[in-house]
Motif scaffolding. Structure first.
Motif, PDB file in Angstrom:
ATOM      1  N   VAL A 589       0.837  -1.200   0.000  1.00 62.64           N
ATOM      2  CA  VAL A 589       0.000   0.000   0.000  1.00 62.64           C
ATOM      3  C   VAL A 589       0.868   1.244   0.000  1.00 62.64           C
ATOM      4  O   VAL A 589       0.655   2.183  -0.778  1.00 62.64           O
ATOM      5  N   THR A 590       1.866   1.247   0.895  1.00 59.38           N
ATOM      6  CA  THR A 590       2.711   2.440   0.986  1.00 59.38           C
ATOM      7  C   THR A 590       3.412   2.708  -0.342  1.00 59.38           C
ATOM      8  O   THR A 590       3.419   3.817  -0.855  1.00 59.38           O
ATOM      9  N   ARG A 591       4.030   1.651  -0.900  1.00 57.64           N
ATOM     10  CA  ARG A 591       4.774   1.840  -2.154  1.00 57.64           C
ATOM     11  C   ARG A 591       3.859   2.311  -3.263  1.00 57.64           C
ATOM     12  O   ARG A 591       4.203   3.190  -4.055  1.00 57.64           O
ATOM     13  N   LEU A 592       2.685   1.721  -3.301  1.00 49.78           N
ATOM     14  CA  LEU A 592       1.768   2.096  -4.383  1.00 49.78           C
ATOM     15  C   LEU A 592       1.355   3.550  -4.264  1.00 49.78           C
ATOM     16  O   LEU A 592       1.333   4.302  -5.241  1.00 49.78           O
ATOM     17  N   LEU A 593       1.050   3.970  -3.039  1.00 53.55           N
ATOM     18  CA  LEU A 593       0.654   5.359  -2.856  1.00 53.55           C
ATOM     19  C   LEU A 593       1.764   6.299  -3.299  1.00 53.55           C
ATOM     20  O   LEU A 593       1.524   7.299  -3.979  1.00 53.55           O
ATOM     21  N   GLU A 594       2.991   5.958  -2.912  1.00 55.73           N
ATOM     22  CA  GLU A 594       4.106   6.817  -3.313  1.00 55.73           C
ATOM     23  C   GLU A 594       4.229   6.862  -4.827  1.00 55.73           C
ATOM     24  O   GLU A 594       4.412   7.917  -5.425  1.00 55.73           O
ATOM     25  N   ASP A 595       4.123   5.678  -5.462  1.00 53.77           N
ATOM     26  CA  ASP A 595       4.314   5.621  -6.898  1.00 53.77           C
ATOM     27  C   ASP A 595       3.228   6.403  -7.630  1.00 53.77           C
ATOM     28  O   ASP A 595       3.496   7.160  -8.565  1.00 53.77           O
ATOM     29  N   LEU A 596       1.990   6.208  -7.183  1.00 51.33           N
ATOM     30  CA  LEU A 596       0.900   6.896  -7.871  1.00 51.33           C
ATOM     31  C   LEU A 596       1.058   8.406  -7.753  1.00 51.33           C
ATOM     32  O   LEU A 596       0.680   9.151  -8.652  1.00 51.33           O
ATOM     33  N   GLN A 597       1.600   8.855  -6.656  1.00 50.52           N
ATOM     34  CA  GLN A 597       1.749  10.289  -6.463  1.00 50.52           C
ATOM     35  C   GLN A 597       2.669  10.894  -7.517  1.00 50.52           C
ATOM     36  O   GLN A 597       2.559  12.072  -7.838  1.00 50.52           O
ATOM     37  N   THR A 598       3.564  10.075  -8.070  1.00 52.89           N
ATOM     38  CA  THR A 598       4.517  10.630  -9.029  1.00 52.89           C
ATOM     39  C   THR A 598       3.951  10.732 -10.436  1.00 52.89           C
ATOM     40  O   THR A 598       4.593  11.271 -11.328  1.00 52.89           O
ATOM     41  N   ILE A 599       2.800  10.231 -10.675  1.00 54.73           N
ATOM     42  CA  ILE A 599       2.195  10.344 -12.024  1.00 54.73           C
ATOM     43  C   ILE A 599       1.898  11.807 -12.285  1.00 54.73           C
ATOM     44  O   ILE A 599       1.278  12.477 -11.445  1.00 54.73           O
ATOM     45  N   PRO A 600       2.308  12.297 -13.451  1.00 58.77           N
ATOM     46  CA  PRO A 600       2.029  13.716 -13.741  1.00 58.77           C
ATOM     47  C   PRO A 600       0.526  13.961 -13.814  1.00 58.77           C
ATOM     48  O   PRO A 600      -0.216  13.166 -14.401  1.00 58.77           O
ATOM     49  N   GLY A 601       0.110  15.023 -13.198  1.00 60.58           N
ATOM     50  CA  GLY A 601      -1.319  15.352 -13.228  1.00 60.58           C
ATOM     51  C   GLY A 601      -2.060  14.878 -11.995  1.00 60.58           C
ATOM     52  O   GLY A 601      -3.208  15.253 -11.770  1.00 60.58           O
ATOM     53  N   VAL A 602      -1.392  14.070 -11.190  1.00 59.24           N
ATOM     54  CA  VAL A 602      -2.053  13.560  -9.997  1.00 59.24           C
ATOM     55  C   VAL A 602      -1.885  14.556  -8.859  1.00 59.24           C
ATOM     56  O   VAL A 602      -0.780  14.938  -8.527  1.00 59.24           O
ATOM     57  N   GLU A 603      -3.003  14.943  -8.268  1.00 62.02           N
ATOM     58  CA  GLU A 603      -2.923  15.920  -7.186  1.00 62.02           C
ATOM     59  C   GLU A 603      -2.941  15.278  -5.819  1.00 62.02           C
ATOM     60  O   GLU A 603      -2.609  15.902  -4.827  1.00 62.02           O
ATOM     61  N   GLY A 604      -3.389  14.067  -5.753  1.00 60.31           N
ATOM     62  CA  GLY A 604      -3.454  13.438  -4.446  1.00 60.31           C
ATOM     63  C   GLY A 604      -3.834  11.987  -4.596  1.00 60.31           C
ATOM     64  O   GLY A 604      -4.458  11.581  -5.578  1.00 60.31           O
ATOM     65  N   THR A 605      -3.440  11.171  -3.630  1.00 62.92           N
ATOM     66  CA  THR A 605      -3.818   9.764  -3.643  1.00 62.92           C
ATOM     67  C   THR A 605      -4.345   9.416  -2.266  1.00 62.92           C
ATOM     68  O   THR A 605      -4.229  10.188  -1.326  1.00 62.92           O
ATOM     69  N   GLY A 606      -4.900   8.254  -2.152  1.00 61.04           N
ATOM     70  CA  GLY A 606      -5.383   7.847  -0.835  1.00 61.04           C
ATOM     71  C   GLY A 606      -5.753   6.388  -0.839  1.00 61.04           C
ATOM     72  O   GLY A 606      -6.047   5.799  -1.888  1.00 61.04           O
ATOM     73  N   PHE A 607      -5.744   5.813   0.364  1.00 58.62           N
ATOM     74  CA  PHE A 607      -6.134   4.419   0.524  1.00 58.62           C
ATOM     75  C   PHE A 607      -7.156   4.340   1.655  1.00 58.62           C
ATOM     76  O   PHE A 607      -7.046   5.032   2.654  1.00 58.62           O
ATOM     77  N   THR A 608      -8.134   3.495   1.496  1.00 58.34           N
ATOM     78  CA  THR A 608      -9.066   3.233   2.580  1.00 58.34           C
ATOM     79  C   THR A 608      -9.519   1.787   2.491  1.00 58.34           C
ATOM     80  O   THR A 608      -9.331   1.137   1.459  1.00 58.34           O
ATOM     81  N   TYR A 609     -10.107   1.301   3.593  1.00 58.98           N
ATOM     82  CA  TYR A 609     -10.446  -0.120   3.541  1.00 58.98           C
ATOM     83  C   TYR A 609     -11.717  -0.388   2.733  1.00 58.98           C
ATOM     84  O   TYR A 609     -11.907  -1.463   2.201  1.00 58.98           O
ATOM     85  N   ALA A 610     -12.577   0.632   2.636  1.00 56.88           N
ATOM     86  CA  ALA A 610     -13.763   0.478   1.792  1.00 56.88           C
ATOM     87  C   ALA A 610     -14.204   1.860   1.378  1.00 56.88           C
ATOM     88  O   ALA A 610     -14.618   2.660   2.199  1.00 56.88           O
ATOM     89  N   GLY A 611     -14.108   2.161   0.099  1.00 59.96           N
ATOM     90  CA  GLY A 611     -14.368   3.504  -0.373  1.00 59.96           C
ATOM     91  C   GLY A 611     -15.842   3.879  -0.312  1.00 59.96           C
ATOM     92  O   GLY A 611     -16.703   3.070   0.054  1.00 59.96           O
ATOM     93  N   PRO A 612     -16.128   5.121  -0.702  1.00 63.97           N
ATOM     94  CA  PRO A 612     -17.513   5.589  -0.642  1.00 63.97           C
ATOM     95  C   PRO A 612     -18.419   4.745  -1.513  1.00 63.97           C
ATOM     96  O   PRO A 612     -18.023   4.218  -2.530  1.00 63.97           O
ATOM     97  N   LEU A 613     -19.621   4.635  -1.102  1.00 65.66           N
ATOM     98  CA  LEU A 613     -20.687   3.982  -1.849  1.00 65.66           C
ATOM     99  C   LEU A 613     -20.567   2.477  -1.899  1.00 65.66           C
ATOM    100  O   LEU A 613     -21.323   1.816  -2.584  1.00 65.66           O
ATOM    101  N   LEU A 614     -19.627   1.888  -1.181  1.00 68.20           N
ATOM    102  CA  LEU A 614     -19.600   0.441  -1.184  1.00 68.20           C
ATOM    103  C   LEU A 614     -20.523  -0.118  -0.118  1.00 68.20           C
ATOM    104  O   LEU A 614     -20.950  -1.248  -0.193  1.00 68.20           O
ATOM    105  N   GLY A 615     -20.803   0.672   0.878  1.00 66.48           N
ATOM    106  CA  GLY A 615     -21.764   0.218   1.867  1.00 66.48           C
ATOM    107  C   GLY A 615     -21.204  -0.772   2.856  1.00 66.48           C
ATOM    108  O   GLY A 615     -21.948  -1.425   3.568  1.00 66.48           O
ATOM    109  N   LEU A 616     -19.925  -0.914   2.902  1.00 65.60           N
ATOM    110  CA  LEU A 616     -19.362  -1.832   3.894  1.00 65.60           C
ATOM    111  C   LEU A 616     -19.130  -1.051   5.174  1.00 65.60           C
ATOM    112  O   LEU A 616     -18.523   0.006   5.157  1.00 65.60           O
ATOM    113  N   VAL A 617     -19.650  -1.551   6.276  1.00 66.64           N
ATOM    114  CA  VAL A 617     -19.459  -0.839   7.540  1.00 66.64           C
ATOM    115  C   VAL A 617     -18.910  -1.805   8.570  1.00 66.64           C
ATOM    116  O   VAL A 617     -19.208  -2.983   8.544  1.00 66.64           O
ATOM    117  N   ASP A 618     -18.150  -1.287   9.427  1.00 68.69           N
ATOM    118  CA  ASP A 618     -17.605  -2.100  10.516  1.00 68.69           C
ATOM    119  C   ASP A 618     -17.588  -1.283  11.787  1.00 68.69           C
ATOM    120  O   ASP A 618     -17.293  -0.088  11.771  1.00 68.69           O
TER     121      ASP A 618
END
Lengths: 934, 123
Positions: A589-618
């Motif tokens: 996860v860490t490496r991927l976030l760092e790598d994605l951040q280097t793509i030109p045009g990318v303003e921000g990245t993020g990771f979560t265990y279940a993104g919006p609208l998936l309806g998974l709650v814990d």
């Protein structure tokens, strides 16, 4: 009988040899004349006199031929054919009228049939399982935590409970158990793919009476340990196995993750059958069904699955409910303390047996009720419109009818010809209605299927309009719609002329014509017509108000601020190989976030265990704010949900910080654990005080060090856009992983809570779809074992999540638009007719010096009068009926004044425009022509 | 009996001769010899001593009816003048229908006569 047959055959032959028979008859009559002439000559008259006498003796040749023709049945066929030809000629001459009538009939029949077919399939027809009325679920009820809220319901059971219940029950002949693990992986050439499916007791298929499309379904022998079989769906067969014809006998290695890990452990399962696409139990779009073997971990699992049962033959639901209470109290003794110990309201039993169909469609019922009312209203409008058109037409033909009767046409003939004409309109209308119905149903299917991918298909598709794929044109409704409208058309087609046919005086006045005389017998306004049009306007207003409310509600949903910003976001889910431990996952996860951040045009990245609208709650443990104890907070309905995120995730998705600070890269496993909560949590758990800086125990473990709250974010709507936000707390995933490990949670639980669905977001200033290829590349380069699930722009997801509301809004919108259009046609027709009738009056007025403006107003006045009457009735009716819409509306009250007022205004404009054309035509009347010709 | 002045009216309700009776009379006429249309009308007039004058508007439909029902059959022949004329003659069915219907008609006539005589005697 033989005589009838003989007559039939001879008649057919006569039709065929029509020409020759005609000539023969002519010749016979000629002979008659000759013979008669000869006889009179013999009596002594001159040849000319004899000839004349002979002709008198014969009488009207045409009349004789007519009588001969009437003596045989085939004349009726000829007459009918001639009627059809006349009718066609007339309709072609009055194309506008014919088009309006056919269109009205077609729209009415087509749309009402399609919508009713949907209603019928969803609500009325049985589920497509064998004896579906006897399929039931056992439900346990509990009192809600707050008085007046809905009862709590539980329809799940643990396997041992189910097994015991099955053994004890006499009212349920069978019971089946299903469990749907959220994450099941199957290795493929692109890494692991996620499947959705179910672990089921092997009697499920026979209980539902379902058969496989290929191979076989599961049966009892598949529960033997070591059987290792599975049944897959047609979709899975096409997508993952290329639709290969030798699918039966192939293997699939399935593995379940998360708390359900181990149920399927990755060993190859033999595929024994493929289910048809229409089989959707327990979830639509299921990919596989695996049996729960005797040695399966499911049987010892403390979690629950869904259970359905079948009522034994001859057993009533009440008897089953009685037994359910007896068995239920035995298997699940009522707790004496805790939140479930609260007494139930009076008259509510703890256990009950509910029909499965009831549960499946309960959510859709209010909407369906609304749609049914709308269909009825539309049909009424259509009938009124058609009747109005035909009435106007009929009134203007009265002179023609009178002339025909005076010339000797039999009444029967005239009526038959009018009926033929109406009949032709009806046939054309019915045919176009069927066409429109077919097209509309296909369109409905398209609108109703959300174009989401992967896991979202489970969240949205199922709660849409259930069983939409079963809908086809319902022949009964087609028959009803066609019959009502067509009968109306046919009957009304004849009514205006009826008076003429029987009343000599009416005929006389119509014949004499002349504007003044005509106005006496043939009024320029018909009360029936007026009522029809006013009624139409009223009904259309009701539909328009309903549509306005629903569409307004939909608009509010679309425009509502969910607390985060979807535009420019690209989202995707990853699947990691099962053997990756949590440390390795964290590294990825860490490496991927760092790598994605280097793509030109990318303003921000993020990771979560279940993104919006998936309806998974814990939820994890009991959240204890400072100054409270665990016992106080236990069972608190405001216990916040736990969400694992990377430190920049909240910023990237556009959440708003209202107090404190965001997570920083330094808030890792080595730093003191920190939390961010949302506004709802701050309000409900801290009584409005500022929680920033406070120390809490996020899971109720008072023996372990507390955590500090460092920030508060604005509430975000994450599960569904139309649900109110709930208290949530966010933790950096690195810190959460450490905390959970310190609490010795099993690895499966760690994976689920910290990594969940491995959901990522990437923000870009430009179009997110443009990044898809690059992101895929980067993911592959970071770790080629990763599988990518559902990569799409977030906005697409948002739109897909509103599919149900959009569906209803579209439906009602179409209805209302149709209704408005029909009413406009109706008003136009009435006013056009009125102008035609009053031509001479207008001529007089203009000759006396009236201005164009006055004439226009004169004509419009009547239209506006009808409009006003209709509007008042319609708004009143809408106010009464609007409460049925309550459950479908969001953020809009049923009596919302803006909607009502704007509907009235819009409709008035439409109607005025519709009346403008005839009014303008009235001013073009040349007074000289008008006065002279009528 | 329909009068000759109103050939166009086909409403059989205001004529004294109902359809069935006309058919019977035509059959009877043809039982003597085959005739064409005008001939049948003429023969009826002659046989009834001028009391029955049936016009073409009633005759020809009756011919069509009887032909359809197979009671009579038409054949084209040359008349004396060289004209083509359709001569109707009885079929076997027609003959038996004639015999049956005549018997029935006579029975009915006797019954009616008896009733009429009875009322006169009562006086």
């Amino acid at each position: 009988m033989r005589r009838a047959l003989r007559r039939l055959l001879l008649g057919v032959r006569a039709l065929v040899h029509r020409g020759r028979l005609e000539r023969d008859l002519d010749e016979e009559l000629d002979t008659f004349l000759d013979a008669a002439t000869e006889r009179y000559q013999q009596e002594g008259r001159s040849p000319d006199e004899a000839r004349r006498a002979a002709r008198l003796a014969l009488g009207s040749r045409a009349a004789v031929k007519d009588h001969v023709r009437d003596a045989s049945w085939e004349s009726m066929v000829q007459d009918t054919w001639r009627d059809v030809v006349y009718g066609y000629r007339y309709l072609r001459q009055h194309r506008g009228f014919a088009a309006a009538a056919v269109l009205t009939l077609g729209l009415g029949i087509g749309i009402s049939t399609s919508v009713f077919s949907v209603v019928n399939t969803v609500l009325v027809q049985a589920l497509p399982y064998k004896d579906a009325e006897h399929l039931v679920r056992v439900v346990e009820r509990a009192a809600p935590p707050t008085a007046g809220a809905a009862l709590l319901r539980r329809i799940s059971m643990r396997w041992p409970e189910m097994a015991e219940w099955r053994a004890r029950s006499a009212t349920l002949s069978e019971m089946a158990f299903t469990l749907t693990p959220p994450i099941t992986l199957m290795p493929s050439s692109e890494g692991a793919v996620r499947l959705s499916g179910a672990l089921v007791s092997a009697n499920l298929f026979t209980m539902l009476g379902a058969t496989a499309a290929l191979g076989r379904t599961l049966d009892v022998r598949d529960e033997a340990s070591g059987a290792n079989v599975v049944v897959i769906s047609t979709a899975a067969w096409q997508r993952y196995f290329g639709g290969r014809p030798d699918i039966v006998g192939q293997t699939a290695a399935l593995k379940t993750l998360g708390p359900e890990s181990g149920f399927l452990d990755g060993r190859p399962l033999t595929i024994v059958g493929v289910m048809p696409p229409t089989f959707d139990y327990p979830v639509p779009y299921a990919d596989y069904w695996a049996p729960i073997a005797e040695d399966s971990r499911v049987r010892r699992w403390p979690g629950s699955g869904l259970v359905i049962g079948r009522l034994a033959a001859g057993v009533s639901v009440e008897a089953a409910a009685d037994e359910a209470n007896a068995i239920g109290e035995g298997l699940r003794p009522r707790p004496t303390s805790g939140p479930l110990a609260r007494p139930l309201p009076a008259g509510v039993r703890r256990f009950d047996v509910e029909s499965m169909k009831e549960q499946t469609v309960a959510a859709a019922r209010p909407a369906m009720r609304v749609l049914s009312i709308a269909v009825g209203v539309l049909l009424l409008i259509v009938c009124a419109n058609v009747a109005g058109l035909l009435l106007a037409r009929g009134l203007s033909r009265q002179r023609e009818i009178a002339v025909r009767v005076a010339l000797g046409a039999g009444r029967g003939r005239v009526i038959r010809q009018l009926l033929t004409e109406s009949g032709m309109l009806a046939v054309a209308g019915g045919a176009s209605g069927i066409l429109i119905a077919a097209v509309f149903i296909n369109a409905l299917r398209v609108v109703a299927s959300p174009n989401a991918q992967g896991p979202f298909l489970i969240s949205f598709g199922g709660s849409m309009v259930p069983r939409l794929h079963e809908v086809s044109i319902d022949p009964r409704m087609l028959g009803i719609a066609a019959a009502t409208t067509v009968l109306t058309a046919i009957i009304i087609g004849v009514i205006p002329s009826l008076a003429l046919l029987w009343n000599d005086r009416a005929r006389g006045t119509a014949l004499l014509g002349g504007g003044s005389a005509q106005r006496g017998a043939v009024p320029s306004r018909s009360r029936l017509q007026d009522t029809l049009v006013a009624g139409q306007v009223a009904l259309a207003t009701i539909l328009l108000v309903g549509a306005g409310l629903v569409i307004g509600s939909f608009g509010k949903l679309v425009l509502l601020d969910p607390g985060w910003n979807a535009s420019g976001l690209l989202t995707f889910y990853l699947t990691m190989p099962q053997e990756y431990d949590t440390d390795r996952r964290a590294v990825v996860v860490t490496r991927l976030l760092e790598d994605l951040q280097t793509i030109p045009g990318v303003e921000g990245t993020g990771f979560t265990y279940a993104g919006p609208l998936l309806g998974l709650v814990d939820q994890y443990g009991v959240f204890v704010p400072p100054g409270k104890t665990v016992e106080e907070m236990r069972g608190n309905p405001d216990n916040p949900q736990l969400r694992s995120v990377s430190h920049e995730f909240l910023e990237t998705i556009g959440a708003k910080l209202i107090a404190g600070r965001w997570f920083a890269p330094s808030d890792d496993a080595g730093a003191p654990p920190v939390l961010i909560v949302n506004r709802s949590a701050a309000q409900r758990l801290f009584g409005g005080q500022d929680p920033v800086g406070q120390l809490v125990h996020f899971d109720g473990r008072m023996d372990l060090p507390p955590q500090r709250i460092i920030g508060v974010v604005e509430d975000m709507r994450q599960a569904r856009l139309d649900r109110e936000p709930v208290p949530q707390m966010f933790l950096d995933y690195r810190q959460l992983l450490k905390l959970i490990r310190d609490r010795n949670e099993p690895v499966a639980q760690q994976e689920r809570l910290v990594f969940g669905f491995h959901s990522f977001v990437v923000r870009t200033a430009s179009n997110p779809s443009a990044l898809i290829a690059t992101v895929r590349q980067r993911i592959h380069s970071v770790d080629s074992n990763l599988g990518i699930d559902a990569m799409m722009p977030m906005e697409q997801l948002v739109i897909a999540s509103l599919t149900r509301q959009r569906f209803y809004a579209t439906l009602i919108g179409v209805f209302a638009a149709t209704a408005a259009a029909l009413s406009a046609i109706g008003i136009y027709g009435v006013l056009a007719f009125s102008v035609a009738r009053r031509t001479s009056e207008i001529g007089v007025r203009m000759a006396l010096g009236a201005e164009a403006r006055t004439i226009r107003l004169l004509i419009l006045r009547r239209g506006l009068g009808l409009l006003a009457a209709g509007l008042v009735l319609g708004l009143g009716g809408a106010a009464l009926l609007a409460r049925f819409l309550d459950t479908m509306l969001y953020g809009v009250k049923p009596l919302d004044p803006t909607t009502y007022i704007s509907t009235a205004i819009v409709f008035s404009v439409i109607v005025t425009l519709a009346g403008w054309l005839p009014a303008r035509r009235a001013t073009r009347v040349d007074p000289l022509v008008a006065l002279r010709c009528e | 009996m329909r009068s000759q002045d109103d050939p166009g009216s086909k409403d059989s309700k205001d004529s004294g001769l109902i359809q069935g009776t006309l058919d019977l009379l035509i059959l009877q006429t043809l039982s003597l010899e085959p005739l064409h249309g005008y001939g049948i009308g003429l023969r009826l007039e002659q046989l009834s001593r001028g009391a029955l004058r049936v016009n073409a508007g009633s005759l020809f439909p009756a011919f069509r009816r009887l032909e359809r029902d197979g009671q009579i059959v038409g054949a084209w022949q040359l008349t004396e003048n060289g004209r083509r004329a359709k001569y109707y003659s009885l079929t076997r069915t027609g003959r038996s229908t004639l015999a049956k219907s005549t018997k029935e008609w006579e029975k009915q006539a006797q019954a009616i006569a008896r009733v009429l005589r009875a009322s006169l005697e009562a006086l």
